[in-house]
Design a protein around this motif. Structure first.
Motif, PDB file in Angstrom:
ATOM      1  N   PRO A   1       0.822  -1.203   0.000  1.00 52.81           N
ATOM      2  CA  PRO A   1       0.000   0.000   0.000  1.00 52.81           C
ATOM      3  C   PRO A   1       0.863   1.263   0.000  1.00 52.81           C
ATOM      4  O   PRO A   1       2.072   1.195   0.191  1.00 52.81           O
ATOM      5  N   ALA A   2       0.214   2.399  -0.184  1.00 52.83           N
ATOM      6  CA  ALA A   2       0.930   3.672  -0.206  1.00 52.83           C
ATOM      7  C   ALA A   2       1.758   3.827   1.070  1.00 52.83           C
ATOM      8  O   ALA A   2       1.275   3.596   2.166  1.00 52.83           O
ATOM      9  N   ALA A   3       3.033   4.196   0.910  1.00 53.81           N
ATOM     10  CA  ALA A   3       3.944   4.320   2.048  1.00 53.81           C
ATOM     11  C   ALA A   3       4.074   5.752   2.535  1.00 53.81           C
ATOM     12  O   ALA A   3       4.778   5.998   3.490  1.00 53.81           O
ATOM     13  N   GLY A   4       3.446   6.671   1.893  1.00 56.07           N
ATOM     14  CA  GLY A   4       3.563   8.063   2.294  1.00 56.07           C
ATOM     15  C   GLY A   4       3.009   8.968   1.222  1.00 56.07           C
ATOM     16  O   GLY A   4       2.444   8.517   0.235  1.00 56.07           O
ATOM     17  N   ARG A   5       3.198  10.246   1.436  1.00 57.54           N
ATOM     18  CA  ARG A   5       2.737  11.250   0.475  1.00 57.54           C
ATOM     19  C   ARG A   5       3.889  11.654  -0.426  1.00 57.54           C
ATOM     20  O   ARG A   5       5.045  11.567  -0.036  1.00 57.54           O
ATOM     21  N   PRO A   6       3.582  12.149  -1.629  1.00 57.76           N
ATOM     22  CA  PRO A   6       4.652  12.533  -2.554  1.00 57.76           C
ATOM     23  C   PRO A   6       5.380  13.802  -2.082  1.00 57.76           C
ATOM     24  O   PRO A   6       4.764  14.825  -1.835  1.00 57.76           O
ATOM     25  N   TYR A   7       6.666  13.655  -1.928  1.00 58.77           N
ATOM     26  CA  TYR A   7       7.535  14.741  -1.486  1.00 58.77           C
ATOM     27  C   TYR A   7       8.734  14.833  -2.417  1.00 58.77           C
ATOM     28  O   TYR A   7       9.015  13.917  -3.193  1.00 58.77           O
ATOM     29  N   ILE A   8       9.448  15.938  -2.300  1.00 54.32           N
ATOM     30  CA  ILE A   8      10.743  16.089  -2.943  1.00 54.32           C
ATOM     31  C   ILE A   8      11.781  16.133  -1.839  1.00 54.32           C
ATOM     32  O   ILE A   8      11.589  16.799  -0.814  1.00 54.32           O
ATOM     33  N   GLU A   9      12.847  15.396  -2.029  1.00 55.46           N
ATOM     34  CA  GLU A   9      13.997  15.428  -1.125  1.00 55.46           C
ATOM     35  C   GLU A   9      15.097  16.188  -1.842  1.00 55.46           C
ATOM     36  O   GLU A   9      15.509  15.819  -2.933  1.00 55.46           O
ATOM     37  N   THR A  10      15.535  17.269  -1.243  1.00 57.74           N
ATOM     38  CA  THR A  10      16.636  18.053  -1.799  1.00 57.74           C
ATOM     39  C   THR A  10      17.825  17.951  -0.865  1.00 57.74           C
ATOM     40  O   THR A  10      17.704  18.169   0.334  1.00 57.74           O
ATOM     41  N   SER A  11      18.962  17.601  -1.436  1.00 53.11           N
ATOM     42  CA  SER A  11      20.228  17.586  -0.701  1.00 53.11           C
ATOM     43  C   SER A  11      21.107  18.693  -1.259  1.00 53.11           C
ATOM     44  O   SER A  11      21.239  18.830  -2.476  1.00 53.11           O
TER      45      SER A  11
ATOM     46  N   GLU B   1      26.237  18.171   4.315  1.00 51.99           N
ATOM     47  CA  GLU B   1      25.078  17.857   3.490  1.00 51.99           C
ATOM     48  C   GLU B   1      23.846  18.311   4.261  1.00 51.99           C
ATOM     49  O   GLU B   1      23.654  17.933   5.421  1.00 51.99           O
ATOM     50  N   LEU B   2      23.031  19.119   3.619  1.00 49.80           N
ATOM     51  CA  LEU B   2      21.781  19.599   4.189  1.00 49.80           C
ATOM     52  C   LEU B   2      20.660  18.899   3.438  1.00 49.80           C
ATOM     53  O   LEU B   2      20.623  18.930   2.201  1.00 49.80           O
ATOM     54  N   ILE B   3      19.753  18.237   4.168  1.00 48.51           N
ATOM     55  CA  ILE B   3      18.664  17.493   3.546  1.00 48.51           C
ATOM     56  C   ILE B   3      17.342  18.142   3.932  1.00 48.51           C
ATOM     57  O   ILE B   3      17.070  18.380   5.114  1.00 48.51           O
TER      58      ILE B   3
END
Length: 144
Positions: free
Chosen positions: A32-42, A100-102
């Protein structure tokens, strides 16, 4: 300590990601869906100065995060220390302590968040006389 690999110096920003509709939850592999759609920026921040002066200190970097990053992303962020290397504009391989900033943000906020990220990159480059701050964007699913 984590290891960060800095890519070739570049001043162009990363390509913009087109936001997905909020209902486009991506399912986990076979589940099933594991979460909501996000963007990860590093973002990868070097600490060496081109003129050979002392590198950016931990205190200076933390001050930068408090002044420039936290006000733009008050909901949370992660900072990791690392060792990086890249080829500078003169072709020299530079090795330096790095950070690294996430950041995670909903895909629907890609436009405004992207502008804030570019402000952060520009401010760091200017404040600490850096050739570039590398940026990596990736789509992911997030559940808090």
């Amino acid at each position: 300590m984590s290891t960060a690999l800095l890519g070739a110096a570049a001043t162009a920003s990363a390509p913009a990601l087109t936001p997905e509709p909020a209902s486009a939850d991506r399912p986990a592999a076979g589940g099933p869906a594991a979460g909501r759609p996000y963007i990860e920026t590093s973002l990868f921040f070097g600490t060496a100065h081109p003129d050979g002066s002392p590198p950016v200190t931990d205190k200076q970097f933390r001050g930068f995060v408090n002044e420039f990053v936290t006000p733009r992303f008050p909901d949370g962020l992660t900072v990791q220390e690392g060792e990086g290397q890249y080829r500078d504009a003169n072709g020299t391989i530079e090795r330096e302590r790095s950070y690294e900033l996430i950041l995670f943000y909903p895909t629907g906020e890609a436009g405004p968040s992207g502008r804030k990220i570019e402000e952060i990159r520009s401010a760091y480059e200017k404040k600490f006389d850096q050739e570039s701050v590398a940026r990596v964007d990736d789509r992911t699913s997030v559940d808090f």
